[in-house]
Scaffold this active site. Structure first.
Site, PDB file in Angstrom:
ATOM      1  N   ARG A  32       0.841  -1.197   0.000  1.00  0.00           N
ATOM      2  CA  ARG A  32       0.000   0.000   0.000  1.00  0.00           C
ATOM      3  C   ARG A  32       0.877   1.248   0.000  1.00  0.00           C
ATOM      4  O   ARG A  32       1.880   1.312   0.709  1.00  0.00           O
ATOM      5  CB  ARG A  32      -0.905   0.016   1.234  1.00  0.00           C
ATOM      6  CG  ARG A  32      -1.952  -1.062   1.213  1.00  0.00           C
ATOM      7  CD  ARG A  32      -2.892  -0.930   2.401  1.00  0.00           C
ATOM      8  NE  ARG A  32      -3.607  -2.186   2.616  1.00  0.00           N
ATOM      9  CZ  ARG A  32      -4.656  -2.588   1.923  1.00  0.00           C
ATOM     10  NH1 ARG A  32      -5.145  -1.816   0.967  1.00  0.00           N
ATOM     11  NH2 ARG A  32      -5.234  -3.752   2.178  1.00  0.00           N
ATOM     12  N   ASP A  33       0.448   2.247  -0.806  1.00  0.00           N
ATOM     13  CA  ASP A  33       1.137   3.531  -0.811  1.00  0.00           C
ATOM     14  C   ASP A  33       1.009   4.162   0.574  1.00  0.00           C
ATOM     15  O   ASP A  33      -0.043   4.118   1.197  1.00  0.00           O
ATOM     16  CB  ASP A  33       0.553   4.454  -1.886  1.00  0.00           C
ATOM     17  CG  ASP A  33       1.464   5.625  -2.195  1.00  0.00           C
ATOM     18  OD1 ASP A  33       2.038   5.653  -3.295  1.00  0.00           O
ATOM     19  OD2 ASP A  33       1.606   6.520  -1.322  1.00  0.00           O
ATOM     20  N   ILE A  34       2.092   4.755   1.046  1.00  0.00           N
ATOM     21  CA  ILE A  34       2.116   5.338   2.391  1.00  0.00           C
ATOM     22  C   ILE A  34       1.226   6.579   2.470  1.00  0.00           C
ATOM     23  O   ILE A  34       0.798   6.963   3.554  1.00  0.00           O
ATOM     24  CB  ILE A  34       3.579   5.651   2.793  1.00  0.00           C
ATOM     25  CG1 ILE A  34       3.725   5.701   4.299  1.00  0.00           C
ATOM     26  CG2 ILE A  34       4.099   6.913   2.137  1.00  0.00           C
ATOM     27  CD1 ILE A  34       5.180   5.654   4.762  1.00  0.00           C
ATOM     28  N   ASN A  91       4.626   6.817 -13.294  1.00  0.00           N
ATOM     29  CA  ASN A  91       5.359   8.064 -13.515  1.00  0.00           C
ATOM     30  C   ASN A  91       6.769   7.732 -13.972  1.00  0.00           C
ATOM     31  O   ASN A  91       7.442   6.886 -13.356  1.00  0.00           O
ATOM     32  CB  ASN A  91       5.398   8.887 -12.229  1.00  0.00           C
ATOM     33  CG  ASN A  91       4.047   9.456 -11.869  1.00  0.00           C
ATOM     34  OD1 ASN A  91       3.310   9.903 -12.741  1.00  0.00           O
ATOM     35  ND2 ASN A  91       3.703   9.425 -10.590  1.00  0.00           N
ATOM     36  N   GLU A  99       9.240  10.140  -8.296  1.00  0.00           N
ATOM     37  CA  GLU A  99       9.960  10.474  -7.055  1.00  0.00           C
ATOM     38  C   GLU A  99      10.889   9.348  -6.610  1.00  0.00           C
ATOM     39  O   GLU A  99      11.901   9.606  -5.966  1.00  0.00           O
ATOM     40  CB  GLU A  99       8.965  10.770  -5.933  1.00  0.00           C
ATOM     41  CG  GLU A  99       8.202  12.075  -6.142  1.00  0.00           C
ATOM     42  CD  GLU A  99       7.057  12.235  -5.162  1.00  0.00           C
ATOM     43  OE1 GLU A  99       6.942  11.413  -4.224  1.00  0.00           O
ATOM     44  OE2 GLU A  99       6.277  13.172  -5.349  1.00  0.00           O
ATOM     45  N   VAL A 100      10.503   8.124  -6.885  1.00  0.00           N
ATOM     46  CA  VAL A 100      11.298   6.971  -6.441  1.00  0.00           C
ATOM     47  C   VAL A 100      11.861   6.281  -7.676  1.00  0.00           C
ATOM     48  O   VAL A 100      11.097   5.838  -8.550  1.00  0.00           O
ATOM     49  CB  VAL A 100      10.452   5.987  -5.607  1.00  0.00           C
ATOM     50  CG1 VAL A 100      11.314   4.811  -5.150  1.00  0.00           C
ATOM     51  CG2 VAL A 100       9.830   6.690  -4.401  1.00  0.00           C
ATOM     52  N   HIS A 104       7.777   1.450 -10.728  1.00  0.00           N
ATOM     53  CA  HIS A 104       6.577   1.067  -9.965  1.00  0.00           C
ATOM     54  C   HIS A 104       5.332   1.470 -10.730  1.00  0.00           C
ATOM     55  O   HIS A 104       5.323   2.478 -11.445  1.00  0.00           O
ATOM     56  CB  HIS A 104       6.576   1.688  -8.570  1.00  0.00           C
ATOM     57  CG  HIS A 104       6.786   3.177  -8.539  1.00  0.00           C
ATOM     58  ND1 HIS A 104       8.028   3.752  -8.694  1.00  0.00           N
ATOM     59  CD2 HIS A 104       5.924   4.201  -8.386  1.00  0.00           C
ATOM     60  CE1 HIS A 104       7.922   5.070  -8.623  1.00  0.00           C
ATOM     61  NE2 HIS A 104       6.640   5.367  -8.448  1.00  0.00           N
ATOM     62  N   HIS A 106       1.421   2.433 -10.008  1.00  0.00           N
ATOM     63  CA  HIS A 106       0.365   2.747  -9.041  1.00  0.00           C
ATOM     64  C   HIS A 106      -0.926   2.095  -9.519  1.00  0.00           C
ATOM     65  O   HIS A 106      -1.260   2.167 -10.709  1.00  0.00           O
ATOM     66  CB  HIS A 106       0.100   4.255  -8.985  1.00  0.00           C
ATOM     67  CG  HIS A 106       1.223   5.099  -8.482  1.00  0.00           C
ATOM     68  ND1 HIS A 106       1.234   5.661  -7.227  1.00  0.00           N
ATOM     69  CD2 HIS A 106       2.369   5.507  -9.086  1.00  0.00           C
ATOM     70  CE1 HIS A 106       2.335   6.379  -7.069  1.00  0.00           C
ATOM     71  NE2 HIS A 106       3.043   6.308  -8.187  1.00  0.00           N
TER      72      HIS A 106
HETATM   73  P1  AMP Z   1       6.127   8.465  -7.846  1.00  0.00           P
HETATM   74  O1  AMP Z   1       5.919   9.951  -7.909  1.00  0.00           O
HETATM   75  O2  AMP Z   1       5.338   7.739  -8.887  1.00  0.00           O
HETATM   76  O3  AMP Z   1       7.594   8.089  -7.838  1.00  0.00           O
HETATM   77  O4  AMP Z   1       5.469   8.019  -6.476  1.00  0.00           O
HETATM   78  C1  AMP Z   1       6.148   7.451  -5.408  1.00  0.00           C
HETATM   79  C2  AMP Z   1       5.104   6.998  -4.414  1.00  0.00           C
HETATM   80  O5  AMP Z   1       5.760   6.268  -3.383  1.00  0.00           O
HETATM   81  C3  AMP Z   1       4.302   8.110  -3.733  1.00  0.00           C
HETATM   82  O6  AMP Z   1       2.913   7.926  -4.002  1.00  0.00           O
HETATM   83  C4  AMP Z   1       4.631   7.938  -2.243  1.00  0.00           C
HETATM   84  O7  AMP Z   1       3.529   8.193  -1.402  1.00  0.00           O
HETATM   85  C5  AMP Z   1       5.055   6.479  -2.191  1.00  0.00           C
HETATM   86  N1  AMP Z   1       5.935   6.136  -1.098  1.00  0.00           N
HETATM   87  C6  AMP Z   1       7.068   6.774  -0.703  1.00  0.00           C
HETATM   88  N2  AMP Z   1       7.639   6.133   0.325  1.00  0.00           N
HETATM   89  C7  AMP Z   1       6.869   5.060   0.589  1.00  0.00           C
HETATM   90  C8  AMP Z   1       6.922   4.002   1.559  1.00  0.00           C
HETATM   91  N3  AMP Z   1       7.902   3.941   2.465  1.00  0.00           N
HETATM   92  N4  AMP Z   1       5.945   3.071   1.549  1.00  0.00           N
HETATM   93  C9  AMP Z   1       4.950   3.133   0.649  1.00  0.00           C
HETATM   94  N5  AMP Z   1       4.843   4.096  -0.290  1.00  0.00           N
HETATM   95  C10 AMP Z   1       5.783   5.057  -0.312  1.00  0.00           C
END
Ligand code: AMP
Length: 124
Positions: A32-34, A91, A99-100, A104, A106
């Site tokens: 689950r997204d945080i 993304n 961001e990560v 991934h 969503h």
């Molecule tokens: P993106 O902009 O597509 O890279 O989104 C990264 C997503 O990772 C965001 O929706 C964050 O809320 C989610 N996220 C960041 N850290 C964590 C975590 N520790 N556990 C679950 N989701 C996370």
């Protein structure tokens, strides 16, 4: 660009930080997204080290690519949104605010999701 093994999803895969797992197999982890934006908001990731959609499509094996998308569909069914509808988002890169830097997908669902995309503002 080389994969950065310090990204947060790499740490989740190594078990260094907790996550709310909803699905796992030998190639895929989903949790689950945080900061959930919809009642169902799950992130589906390959266990392999791929930084983006571009990297995954280029370097992922057919088995890994199939596993991610089969997992997405399975998760949607398990969370009761396969019939009501859901949305996938991957993304990729700066314009999309990735961001990560671990590929991934969503999975959003559980409510009406509105228009697909809104017009960009200057600061988006
Ligand atoms: P993106 O902009 O597509 O890279 O989104 C990264 C997503 O990772 C965001 O929706 C964050 O809320 C989610 N996220 C960041 N850290 C964590 C975590 N520790 N556990 C679950 N989701 C996370």
């Amino acid at each position: 660009m080389a994969y950065d093994s310090n990204n947060i999803f790499a740490k989740i895969l190594r078990g260094e930080i907790p996550n709310d797992t909803v699905y796992e197999d030998e190639r895929v982890l989903a949790f689950r997204d945080i900061q959930p934006q919809t009642p169902v908001h799950v992130l589906v990731i390959p266990k392999g080290e791929y930084e983006s959609m571009d990297d995954f499509a280029e370097n992922g094996s057919d088995a890994e690519i199939a596993a991610v998308f089969r997992a997405v569909a399975s998760i949607a069914r398990d969370h009761g949104v396969a019939d009501s509808g859901y949305r996938l988002l991957a993304n990729t890169g700066a314009d999309a605010h990735q961001e990560v830097a671990h590929f991934h997908v969503h999975v959003f669902g559980g409510r009406r999701l509105g228009r697909m995309i809104r017009p960009a503002r200057d600061d988006d």
